[in-house]
Design a protein around this motif. Structure first.
Motif, PDB file in Angstrom:
ATOM      1  N   TYR A   1       0.841  -1.206   0.000  1.00  0.00           N
ATOM      2  CA  TYR A   1       0.000   0.000   0.000  1.00  0.00           C
ATOM      3  C   TYR A   1       0.874   1.252   0.000  1.00  0.00           C
ATOM      4  O   TYR A   1       0.691   2.164  -0.818  1.00  0.00           O
ATOM      5  N   ASN A   2       1.839   1.298   0.914  1.00  0.00           N
ATOM      6  CA  ASN A   2       2.716   2.467   1.012  1.00  0.00           C
ATOM      7  C   ASN A   2       3.610   2.607  -0.210  1.00  0.00           C
ATOM      8  O   ASN A   2       3.849   3.722  -0.695  1.00  0.00           O
TER       9      ASN A   2
ATOM     10  N   THR B   1       2.895   1.655  -3.241  1.00  0.00           N
ATOM     11  CA  THR B   1       2.072   2.119  -4.356  1.00  0.00           C
ATOM     12  C   THR B   1       1.818   3.615  -4.255  1.00  0.00           C
ATOM     13  O   THR B   1       1.896   4.348  -5.253  1.00  0.00           O
ATOM     14  N   LEU B   2       1.502   4.092  -3.043  1.00  0.00           N
ATOM     15  CA  LEU B   2       1.288   5.524  -2.859  1.00  0.00           C
ATOM     16  C   LEU B   2       2.540   6.313  -3.229  1.00  0.00           C
ATOM     17  O   LEU B   2       2.458   7.358  -3.898  1.00  0.00           O
ATOM     18  N   ASN B   3       3.699   5.827  -2.811  1.00  0.00           N
ATOM     19  CA  ASN B   3       4.952   6.520  -3.141  1.00  0.00           C
ATOM     20  C   ASN B   3       5.222   6.502  -4.639  1.00  0.00           C
ATOM     21  O   ASN B   3       5.686   7.495  -5.211  1.00  0.00           O
TER      22      ASN B   3
ATOM     23  N   ALA C   1       1.250   9.820  -4.408  1.00  0.00           N
ATOM     24  CA  ALA C   1       0.009  10.117  -3.683  1.00  0.00           C
ATOM     25  C   ALA C   1       0.297  10.346  -2.204  1.00  0.00           C
ATOM     26  O   ALA C   1       1.349   9.982  -1.692  1.00  0.00           O
TER      27      ALA C   1
ATOM     28  N   SER D   1      -1.770  10.104   1.728  1.00  0.00           N
ATOM     29  CA  SER D   1      -2.955   9.585   2.403  1.00  0.00           C
ATOM     30  C   SER D   1      -2.861   9.855   3.894  1.00  0.00           C
ATOM     31  O   SER D   1      -1.767   9.827   4.469  1.00  0.00           O
TER      32      SER D   1
ATOM     33  N   THR E   1      -7.181  10.717   0.477  1.00  0.00           N
ATOM     34  CA  THR E   1      -6.015  10.438  -0.350  1.00  0.00           C
ATOM     35  C   THR E   1      -6.014  11.384  -1.541  1.00  0.00           C
ATOM     36  O   THR E   1      -7.049  11.605  -2.161  1.00  0.00           O
TER      37      THR E   1
ATOM     38  N   PHE F   1      -4.231  12.196  -5.311  1.00  0.00           N
ATOM     39  CA  PHE F   1      -3.444  11.532  -6.348  1.00  0.00           C
ATOM     40  C   PHE F   1      -3.898  12.022  -7.711  1.00  0.00           C
ATOM     41  O   PHE F   1      -4.901  12.730  -7.830  1.00  0.00           O
TER      42      PHE F   1
ATOM     43  N   VAL G   1      -6.186   3.446  -6.745  1.00  0.00           N
ATOM     44  CA  VAL G   1      -6.412   3.904  -5.373  1.00  0.00           C
ATOM     45  C   VAL G   1      -7.743   3.395  -4.836  1.00  0.00           C
ATOM     46  O   VAL G   1      -7.832   2.923  -3.700  1.00  0.00           O
TER      47      VAL G   1
ATOM     48  N   GLU H   1      -8.401   1.080  -1.502  1.00  0.00           N
ATOM     49  CA  GLU H   1      -9.267   1.525  -0.409  1.00  0.00           C
ATOM     50  C   GLU H   1     -10.419   0.543  -0.199  1.00  0.00           C
ATOM     51  O   GLU H   1     -10.807   0.273   0.949  1.00  0.00           O
TER      52      GLU H   1
END
Length: 218
Positions: free
Chosen positions: A89-90, A92-94, A98, A100, A113, A115, A123, A127
């Protein structure tokens, strides 16, 4: 000072009165999904999206205890799910650039979030997995519980925080507003022992019928 305050309140009343029944100051569509979740979407063409999930659990939610478990739940809800473990999860956000976060207040918990619109499907899938299949271990829960204790200790440095806590404790006898969002110290200190209770709390309150998804863009 009082006339200025009255003027501001008057302006606010006029502004809200100009569009009765509207949540946002611009056009938007709202859809009630079959699972009970409500979705609101502004009719604009965005380049970035900060979808926000408003969940009903706030400090007003109490189940069998005085502990506001929603505060700890907002932390543990950022944990792992079967399809998307916390590490993935982290990562992918990086990767998609994005951001969150989450917060809890009197009557709701907010997850948000931000993005790019190209990553909307990615995303929302993460979620959805987190809300439907959230899993966290007892050690992880204890760690997050201690984080809440640390936050309480930090906030207690402010006399206004203690004043607010005592005020609500005095003003309410039975209503769950008796405790603040953070909760009473004795309950927070005992929260690491309430792993099973936290699972029941999440299952009871983090449900579609208690959730509103707001998607906006700029």
């Amino acid at each position: 000072m009082i006339p200025k305050l009255c003027l501001l309140l008057g302006c606010a009343a006029v502004a809200f009165g100009a569009q009765p029944g509207k949540i946002f100051p611009y056009d938007y569509s709202q859809e009630d999904l079959p699972n009970g979740c409500a979705s609101s979407r502004p009719t604009i063409t965005p380049t970035s999206w900060p979808p926000t999930s408003w969940c009903k659990p706030g400090r007003a939610m109490k189940w069998n205890r005085g502990t506001p478990a929603s505060r700890t739940s907002s932390n543990t809800s950022c944990s792992a799910a079967p399809e998307v473990p916390s590490e993935k999860y982290n990562q992918t956000l990086n990767r998609i650039g994005a951001a969150s976060n989450a917060s809890t207040d009197d009557d709701l918990t907010v997850f948000h979030t931000t993005f790019s619109k190209e990553d909307l499907d990615t995303v929302l899938a993460m979620e959805a997995d987190r809300f439907q299949h959230l899993k966290y271990t007892e050690p992880d829960f204890k760690t997050e519980s201690l984080a809440v204790l640390g936050e309480y200790n930090k906030n207690s440095a402010s006399p206004f925080s203690k004043l607010n806590e005592v005020l609500h404790d005095t003003a309410f006898d039975k209503h769950t507003y008796k405790h603040t969002t953070m909760g009473f110290l004795k309950d927070i200190q005992d929260m690491p022992n309430q792993y099973e209770y936290s699972l029941k709390f999440f299952d009871r309150y983090y449900r579609p019928e208690y959730t509103t998804i707001v998607v906006v863009g700029t």
